[in-house]
Enzyme design. Structure first.
Site, PDB file in Angstrom:
ATOM      1  N   HIS A 102       0.784  -1.104  -0.077  1.00  0.00           N
ATOM      2  CA  HIS A 102       0.063  -0.050  -0.036  1.00  0.00           C
ATOM      3  C   HIS A 102       0.883   1.183   0.092  1.00  0.00           C
ATOM      4  O   HIS A 102       2.216   1.164   0.266  1.00  0.00           O
ATOM      5  CB  HIS A 102      -0.850   0.035   1.273  1.00  0.00           C
ATOM      6  CG  HIS A 102      -0.224   0.266   2.402  1.00  0.00           C
ATOM      7  ND1 HIS A 102       0.821  -0.845   3.000  1.00  0.00           N
ATOM      8  CD2 HIS A 102      -0.205   1.148   3.397  1.00  0.00           C
ATOM      9  CE1 HIS A 102       1.392  -0.348   4.180  1.00  0.00           C
ATOM     10  NE2 HIS A 102       0.891   1.087   4.471  1.00  0.00           N
ATOM     11  N   ASP A 104       0.590   5.053   1.848  1.00  0.00           N
ATOM     12  CA  ASP A 104      -0.306   5.507   3.051  1.00  0.00           C
ATOM     13  C   ASP A 104      -1.676   6.476   2.900  1.00  0.00           C
ATOM     14  O   ASP A 104      -1.522   7.388   2.328  1.00  0.00           O
ATOM     15  CB  ASP A 104       0.760   6.053   4.354  1.00  0.00           C
ATOM     16  CG  ASP A 104       1.741   5.056   4.796  1.00  0.00           C
ATOM     17  OD1 ASP A 104       1.145   3.843   4.996  1.00  0.00           O
ATOM     18  OD2 ASP A 104       2.769   5.761   4.894  1.00  0.00           O
ATOM     19  N   HIS A 247       4.721   0.254  -0.203  1.00  0.00           N
ATOM     20  CA  HIS A 247       5.310  -0.413   0.871  1.00  0.00           C
ATOM     21  C   HIS A 247       4.721  -1.604   1.455  1.00  0.00           C
ATOM     22  O   HIS A 247       3.459  -1.673   1.508  1.00  0.00           O
ATOM     23  CB  HIS A 247       6.063   0.402   1.884  1.00  0.00           C
ATOM     24  CG  HIS A 247       5.220   1.021   2.800  1.00  0.00           C
ATOM     25  ND1 HIS A 247       4.186   2.128   2.234  1.00  0.00           N
ATOM     26  CD2 HIS A 247       4.777   0.891   3.891  1.00  0.00           C
ATOM     27  CE1 HIS A 247       3.470   2.642   3.120  1.00  0.00           C
ATOM     28  NE2 HIS A 247       3.798   2.101   4.201  1.00  0.00           N
ATOM     29  N   ARG A 262       5.739   6.676  13.639  1.00  0.00           N
ATOM     30  CA  ARG A 262       5.721   7.189  12.383  1.00  0.00           C
ATOM     31  C   ARG A 262       5.197   8.681  12.563  1.00  0.00           C
ATOM     32  O   ARG A 262       3.974   8.756  13.087  1.00  0.00           O
ATOM     33  CB  ARG A 262       4.672   6.313  11.629  1.00  0.00           C
ATOM     34  CG  ARG A 262       5.010   6.632  10.039  1.00  0.00           C
ATOM     35  CD  ARG A 262       4.150   5.942   9.122  1.00  0.00           C
ATOM     36  NE  ARG A 262       2.776   6.711   8.774  1.00  0.00           N
ATOM     37  CZ  ARG A 262       1.823   5.891   8.425  1.00  0.00           C
ATOM     38  NH1 ARG A 262       1.689   4.619   8.051  1.00  0.00           N
ATOM     39  NH2 ARG A 262       0.564   6.757   8.274  1.00  0.00           N
TER      40      ARG A 262
HETATM   41  C1  SIN Z   1       3.701   1.727   7.722  1.00  0.00           C
HETATM   42  O1  SIN Z   1       2.901   1.288   6.813  1.00  0.00           O
HETATM   43  O2  SIN Z   1       3.607   2.718   8.139  1.00  0.00           O
HETATM   44  C2  SIN Z   1       4.178   0.494   8.629  1.00  0.00           C
HETATM   45  C3  SIN Z   1       5.402  -0.003   7.593  1.00  0.00           C
HETATM   46  C4  SIN Z   1       6.249  -0.803   8.807  1.00  0.00           C
HETATM   47  O3  SIN Z   1       6.101  -1.210   9.850  1.00  0.00           O
HETATM   48  O4  SIN Z   1       7.659  -1.123   8.334  1.00  0.00           O
END
Ligand code: SIN
Length: 271
Positions: A102, A104, A247, A262
């Site tokens: 995805h 974000d 990602h 994050r």
């Molecule tokens: C996310 O999508 O923000 C998480 C990515 C991760 O935990 O590596």
């Protein structure tokens, strides 16, 4: 005063670079900001090691790149910091955030430009890597007739079907319609912009047609040819450009713990 020049070491020819010569806790200079920004545009996702930073230092770093984004439905909110989300998995987890390919919060009308993840704890026996995919490369690898067919199409994005169980059900996730192929506002390059978590349908097609087309695109997008894989250590940071990158956080370490924060930078309406 922090060092002025940074070093950029590519992880693969297509995507990802590790940055050194930066101490984020000390604050970055204008010249370092420009170099980091350029490294992000050139490599799509950049990584830093050994950054022992506080939440305020993390947010200050993020603010160099834009206004901070407030997640509509954080799975693990952080008290006193609405513009930070915690990323947490342990022996009680039934799901983890970031699993599945995805970009974000694409259900937002203006999805985030970038996300900056700082991990403090990583699984002790390994695992928990994050995979990143270059969506310019995925678009450019399609045949010309397919690129022409996709250009101009739009898709619906909706967070409801992936709503975290812990979320406040009185609040609705945003919904949005975005181009299937977006133009990056800074590089002018075209990138595929659909993903398994948020995209629900391509506008104007029957469900059967839309499902088939999306599945074809997801399989294409998720090919290893345009990916890099990041192995986390405590105090590593990954900063990815949500406008050109998908990602996928691997959850291959249950019941071990992985934890971090994050900060997400606001973006603009895709076109
Ligand atoms: C996310 O999508 O923000 C998480 C990515 C991760 O935990 O590596």
């Amino acid at each position: 005063m922090s060092l002025q020049s940074i070093e950029v070491r590519k992880l693969t020819p297509t995507i990802g670079a590790e940055i050194s010569g930066v101490d984020i806790a000390a604050g970055i200079s204008n010249s370092q900001f420009e170099q980091i920004h350029q490294a992000l545009l050139d490599n799509l996702v950049i990584f830093f090691r050994d950054q022992d930073i506080t939440l305020d230092q993390h947010k200050d770093f993020g603010r160099h790149f834009g206004k901070l984004h407030v997640h509509p439905q954080p799975s693990v909110p952080v008290e006193g910091h609405p513009d930070v989300i915690a990323v947490k998995a342990d022996e009680n987890s039934t799901r983890v955030s970031g699993q599945y390919w995805h970009s974000d919060v694409t259900c937002d009308l203006e999805p985030p430009m970038g996300s900056i993840l700082h991990l403090l704890e990583v699984p002790e026996n390994g695992g928990g890597d994050t995979l990143f995919g270059n969506m310019y490369a995925a678009y450019e690898a399609l045949s010309e007739p397919m690129r022409k067919f996709l250009d101009g199409l739009t898709a619906h994005h909706d967070g409801e079907h992936f709503r975290p169980r812990t979320s406040d059900t009185s609040k609705e996730f945003p919904r949005a319609e975005h181009p299937v192929v977006r133009t990056h506002p800074e590089t002018g390059r075209k990138a595929l912009f659909v993903n398994r978590i948020f995209t629900t349908e391509i506008v104007g097609f029957s469900k059967e047609e839309s499902d088939a087309l999306l599945e074809m695109l997801y399989r294409h997008i998720e090919k290893p040819a345009w990916q890099c894989r990041f192995k986390w250590e405590p105090n590593s940071i990954a900063f990815w450009d949500n406008r050109s990158v998908l990602h996928n956080a691997m959850w291959d370490y249950f019941p071990q713990r992985r934890f971090g924060y994050r900060v997400t930078v606001c973006g603009d309406k895709p076109y």
